[in-house]
Design a protein around this motif. Structure first.
Motif, PDB file in Angstrom:
ATOM      1  N   ASP A 140       0.767  -1.195   0.081  1.00 19.55           N
ATOM      2  CA  ASP A 140       0.161  -0.050   0.140  1.00 19.55           C
ATOM      3  C   ASP A 140       0.769   1.324   0.010  1.00 19.55           C
ATOM      4  O   ASP A 140       1.715   1.511   0.973  1.00 19.55           O
ATOM      5  N   SER A 141       1.097   2.040  -1.070  1.00 16.04           N
ATOM      6  CA  SER A 141       1.720   3.206  -1.068  1.00 16.04           C
ATOM      7  C   SER A 141       1.005   4.370  -0.637  1.00 16.04           C
ATOM      8  O   SER A 141       1.922   5.309  -0.047  1.00 16.04           O
ATOM      9  N   ASP A 142      -0.312   4.476  -0.438  1.00 19.22           N
ATOM     10  CA  ASP A 142      -0.492   5.773   0.395  1.00 19.22           C
ATOM     11  C   ASP A 142      -1.396   5.508   1.636  1.00 19.22           C
ATOM     12  O   ASP A 142      -2.058   6.588   1.965  1.00 19.22           O
ATOM     13  N   LYS A 143      -1.212   4.334   2.313  1.00 16.53           N
ATOM     14  CA  LYS A 143      -1.779   4.251   3.715  1.00 16.53           C
ATOM     15  C   LYS A 143      -3.201   4.133   3.675  1.00 16.53           C
ATOM     16  O   LYS A 143      -3.731   4.366   4.866  1.00 16.53           O
ATOM     17  N   SER A 144      -3.877   3.899   2.476  1.00 15.47           N
ATOM     18  CA  SER A 144      -5.323   3.543   2.614  1.00 15.47           C
ATOM     19  C   SER A 144      -5.889   2.216   3.002  1.00 15.47           C
ATOM     20  O   SER A 144      -6.968   2.089   2.971  1.00 15.47           O
ATOM     21  N   ALA A 145      -4.795   1.380   3.419  1.00 13.22           N
ATOM     22  CA  ALA A 145      -5.182  -0.032   3.768  1.00 13.22           C
ATOM     23  C   ALA A 145      -4.926  -0.277   5.190  1.00 13.22           C
ATOM     24  O   ALA A 145      -3.766   0.454   5.660  1.00 13.22           O
ATOM     25  N   HIS A 146      -5.878  -0.966   5.843  1.00 13.69           N
ATOM     26  CA  HIS A 146      -5.622  -0.897   7.197  1.00 13.69           C
ATOM     27  C   HIS A 146      -5.940  -2.294   7.600  1.00 13.69           C
ATOM     28  O   HIS A 146      -7.044  -2.941   7.220  1.00 13.69           O
ATOM     29  N   VAL A 147      -5.042  -3.035   8.619  1.00 18.40           N
ATOM     30  CA  VAL A 147      -5.655  -4.280   9.270  1.00 18.40           C
ATOM     31  C   VAL A 147      -6.547  -4.043  10.298  1.00 18.40           C
ATOM     32  O   VAL A 147      -5.607  -3.119  11.275  1.00 18.40           O
ATOM     33  N   LEU A 148      -7.605  -4.371  10.342  1.00 18.48           N
ATOM     34  CA  LEU A 148      -8.443  -3.866  11.663  1.00 18.48           C
ATOM     35  C   LEU A 148      -8.039  -4.864  12.757  1.00 18.48           C
ATOM     36  O   LEU A 148      -8.019  -4.611  14.065  1.00 18.48           O
ATOM     37  N   ILE A 149      -7.991  -6.081  12.533  1.00 18.07           N
ATOM     38  CA  ILE A 149      -7.703  -7.188  13.536  1.00 18.07           C
ATOM     39  C   ILE A 149      -7.035  -8.349  12.817  1.00 18.07           C
ATOM     40  O   ILE A 149      -7.382  -8.696  11.602  1.00 18.07           O
ATOM     41  N   ASP A 150      -6.154  -8.890  13.442  1.00 22.52           N
ATOM     42  CA  ASP A 150      -5.562 -10.139  12.809  1.00 22.52           C
ATOM     43  C   ASP A 150      -5.493 -11.259  13.917  1.00 22.52           C
ATOM     44  O   ASP A 150      -4.540 -11.063  14.976  1.00 22.52           O
ATOM     45  N   ALA A 205      -7.279 -17.708  12.888  1.00 17.93           N
ATOM     46  CA  ALA A 205      -8.540 -17.435  13.050  1.00 17.93           C
ATOM     47  C   ALA A 205      -9.303 -16.634  11.766  1.00 17.93           C
ATOM     48  O   ALA A 205      -9.463 -17.221  10.839  1.00 17.93           O
ATOM     49  N   PHE A 206      -8.905 -15.215  12.085  1.00 19.11           N
ATOM     50  CA  PHE A 206      -9.397 -14.349  10.892  1.00 19.11           C
ATOM     51  C   PHE A 206      -8.566 -13.108  11.202  1.00 19.11           C
ATOM     52  O   PHE A 206      -7.882 -12.765  11.913  1.00 19.11           O
ATOM     53  N   LYS A 207      -8.851 -12.653   9.895  1.00 23.21           N
ATOM     54  CA  LYS A 207      -8.111 -11.004   9.711  1.00 23.21           C
ATOM     55  C   LYS A 207      -9.210 -10.224   9.094  1.00 23.21           C
ATOM     56  O   LYS A 207     -10.015 -10.826   8.339  1.00 23.21           O
ATOM     57  N   VAL A 208      -9.291  -9.038   9.213  1.00 24.01           N
ATOM     58  CA  VAL A 208     -10.116  -7.872   8.518  1.00 24.01           C
ATOM     59  C   VAL A 208      -9.209  -6.964   8.075  1.00 24.01           C
ATOM     60  O   VAL A 208      -8.449  -6.106   8.674  1.00 24.01           O
ATOM     61  N   LEU A 209      -9.327  -6.626   6.856  1.00 24.66           N
ATOM     62  CA  LEU A 209      -8.797  -5.619   6.206  1.00 24.66           C
ATOM     63  C   LEU A 209      -9.747  -4.666   5.756  1.00 24.66           C
ATOM     64  O   LEU A 209     -10.907  -5.127   5.361  1.00 24.66           O
ATOM     65  N   TYR A 210      -9.257  -3.378   5.934  1.00 29.97           N
ATOM     66  CA  TYR A 210     -10.174  -2.107   5.573  1.00 29.97           C
ATOM     67  C   TYR A 210      -9.338  -1.193   4.438  1.00 29.97           C
ATOM     68  O   TYR A 210      -8.520  -0.864   4.678  1.00 29.97           O
ATOM     69  N   PHE A 211      -9.942  -1.130   3.158  1.00 28.18           N
ATOM     70  CA  PHE A 211      -9.516  -0.161   2.344  1.00 28.18           C
ATOM     71  C   PHE A 211     -10.433   0.908   2.128  1.00 28.18           C
ATOM     72  O   PHE A 211     -11.692   0.487   1.983  1.00 28.18           O
ATOM     73  N   ASN A 212      -9.810   2.039   2.158  1.00 29.16           N
ATOM     74  CA  ASN A 212     -10.610   3.222   1.744  1.00 29.16           C
ATOM     75  C   ASN A 212      -9.871   4.213   0.925  1.00 29.16           C
ATOM     76  O   ASN A 212      -8.879   4.964   1.355  1.00 29.16           O
ATOM     77  N   ASN A 213     -10.264   4.392  -0.262  1.00 22.20           N
ATOM     78  CA  ASN A 213      -9.379   5.162  -1.315  1.00 22.20           C
ATOM     79  C   ASN A 213      -9.998   6.574  -1.229  1.00 22.20           C
ATOM     80  O   ASN A 213     -11.175   6.881  -1.886  1.00 22.20           O
ATOM     81  N   LEU A 214      -9.506   7.460  -0.416  1.00 18.10           N
ATOM     82  CA  LEU A 214      -9.838   8.770  -0.322  1.00 18.10           C
ATOM     83  C   LEU A 214      -9.122   9.765  -1.380  1.00 18.10           C
ATOM     84  O   LEU A 214      -9.086  10.910  -1.213  1.00 18.10           O
ATOM     85  N   GLN A 239     -14.837   1.954  -0.785  1.00 21.81           N
ATOM     86  CA  GLN A 239     -14.470   1.561   0.276  1.00 21.81           C
ATOM     87  C   GLN A 239     -14.747  -0.053   0.176  1.00 21.81           C
ATOM     88  O   GLN A 239     -15.650  -0.558  -0.576  1.00 21.81           O
ATOM     89  N   LEU A 240     -13.752  -0.960   0.839  1.00 23.15           N
ATOM     90  CA  LEU A 240     -13.906  -2.481   0.852  1.00 23.15           C
ATOM     91  C   LEU A 240     -13.509  -2.795   2.215  1.00 23.15           C
ATOM     92  O   LEU A 240     -12.519  -2.407   2.562  1.00 23.15           O
ATOM     93  N   THR A 241     -14.180  -3.730   2.700  1.00 22.57           N
ATOM     94  CA  THR A 241     -13.948  -4.586   4.124  1.00 22.57           C
ATOM     95  C   THR A 241     -13.898  -5.997   3.485  1.00 22.57           C
ATOM     96  O   THR A 241     -14.561  -6.343   2.786  1.00 22.57           O
ATOM     97  N   VAL A 242     -12.743  -6.638   4.026  1.00 22.50           N
ATOM     98  CA  VAL A 242     -12.294  -7.868   3.983  1.00 22.50           C
ATOM     99  C   VAL A 242     -12.256  -8.621   5.060  1.00 22.50           C
ATOM    100  O   VAL A 242     -11.566  -8.280   5.900  1.00 22.50           O
ATOM    101  N   VAL A 243     -12.757  -9.764   4.857  1.00 21.37           N
ATOM    102  CA  VAL A 243     -12.714 -10.782   6.042  1.00 21.37           C
ATOM    103  C   VAL A 243     -11.956 -11.939   5.705  1.00 21.37           C
ATOM    104  O   VAL A 243     -12.506 -12.590   4.531  1.00 21.37           O
ATOM    105  N   LEU A 244     -11.051 -12.381   6.134  1.00 19.85           N
ATOM    106  CA  LEU A 244     -10.148 -13.633   5.915  1.00 19.85           C
ATOM    107  C   LEU A 244     -10.304 -14.616   6.936  1.00 19.85           C
ATOM    108  O   LEU A 244      -9.812 -14.157   8.107  1.00 19.85           O
ATOM    109  N   ILE A 245     -10.915 -15.828   6.671  1.00 16.47           N
ATOM    110  CA  ILE A 245     -11.132 -16.730   7.811  1.00 16.47           C
ATOM    111  C   ILE A 245     -10.327 -18.018   7.327  1.00 16.47           C
ATOM    112  O   ILE A 245     -10.555 -18.648   6.363  1.00 16.47           O
TER     113      ILE A 245
END
Length: 188
Positions: free
Chosen positions: A8-18, A22-31, A96-102
């Protein structure tokens, strides 16, 4: 120890929880005013849930021609039986995109009761993906907003986010099984 990498070059992606194993939640927000391109490398077997909450996004798997397009309020459950996978995200401006990886094992533990598995992905062959799309339900929209916008004490944040992920998974599973039951009844 296996990890997931987000490029991610502009810090628009975040790992909300890892939550390990079990699972990971990613949040992408292109502002930005430009198309945002992101990539994650998955080094485990994951069920992938995608929730597009603003505009439209494209998610591609291993190669950019193997892709799904999600419009606003669309979700998709995706499973590829692969040891490693690159996932490419294309987010136009203001999307915006939220991704849940299980993890597959964790997913089966959640949805099995007495050996009866609600979703059984272990029997699928390599190279044959499962892609199931549906509209995001209002209850899921509310949970997604709570996941990304909560302002909570740092010590309480992990438990809050875990609870919201479980809540999202339960709502998603209920609406998914209702949708499939309705589709089956239409074909009878």
């Amino acid at each position: 120890q296996r990890q997931m990498c987000i490029r991610d070059s502009d810090k628009s992606a975040h790992v909300l929880i890892d939550e390990k194993n079990a699972f990971k939640v990613l949040y992408f927000n292109n502002l930005t005013d430009h198309i945002g391109r992101f990539q994650t490398e998955l080094i485990d077997d994951y069920i992938q849930l995608f929730f597009c909450t603003e505009h439209e996004v494209i998610v591609a798997f291993n190669m950019e021609h193997c892709a799904i397009t999600l419009k606003e309020n669309d979700s998709s459950m995706v499973y590829f039986k692969e040891e490693t996978m690159n996932v490419f995200y294309t987010l136009p401006s203001q999307s915006q995109l939220t991704v849940v990886l299980i993890s597959l094992d964790f997913f089966h533990n959640l949805f099995s009761e007495g050996g009866n598995i609600l979703f059984n992905f272990k029997n699928y062959k390599i190279g044959q993906p499962i892609i199931e799309s549906k509209e995001i339900e209002p209850s899921e929209q509310m949970i997604l907003k709570q996941l990304i916008s909560v302002r909570i004490n740092d010590s309480l944040r992990p438990i809050y986010l875990k609870g919201k992920v479980y809540e999202l998974l339960s709502h998603y599973s209920v609406s998914y099984t209702h949708l499939r039951a309705h589709e089956t009844s239409l074909h009878l």
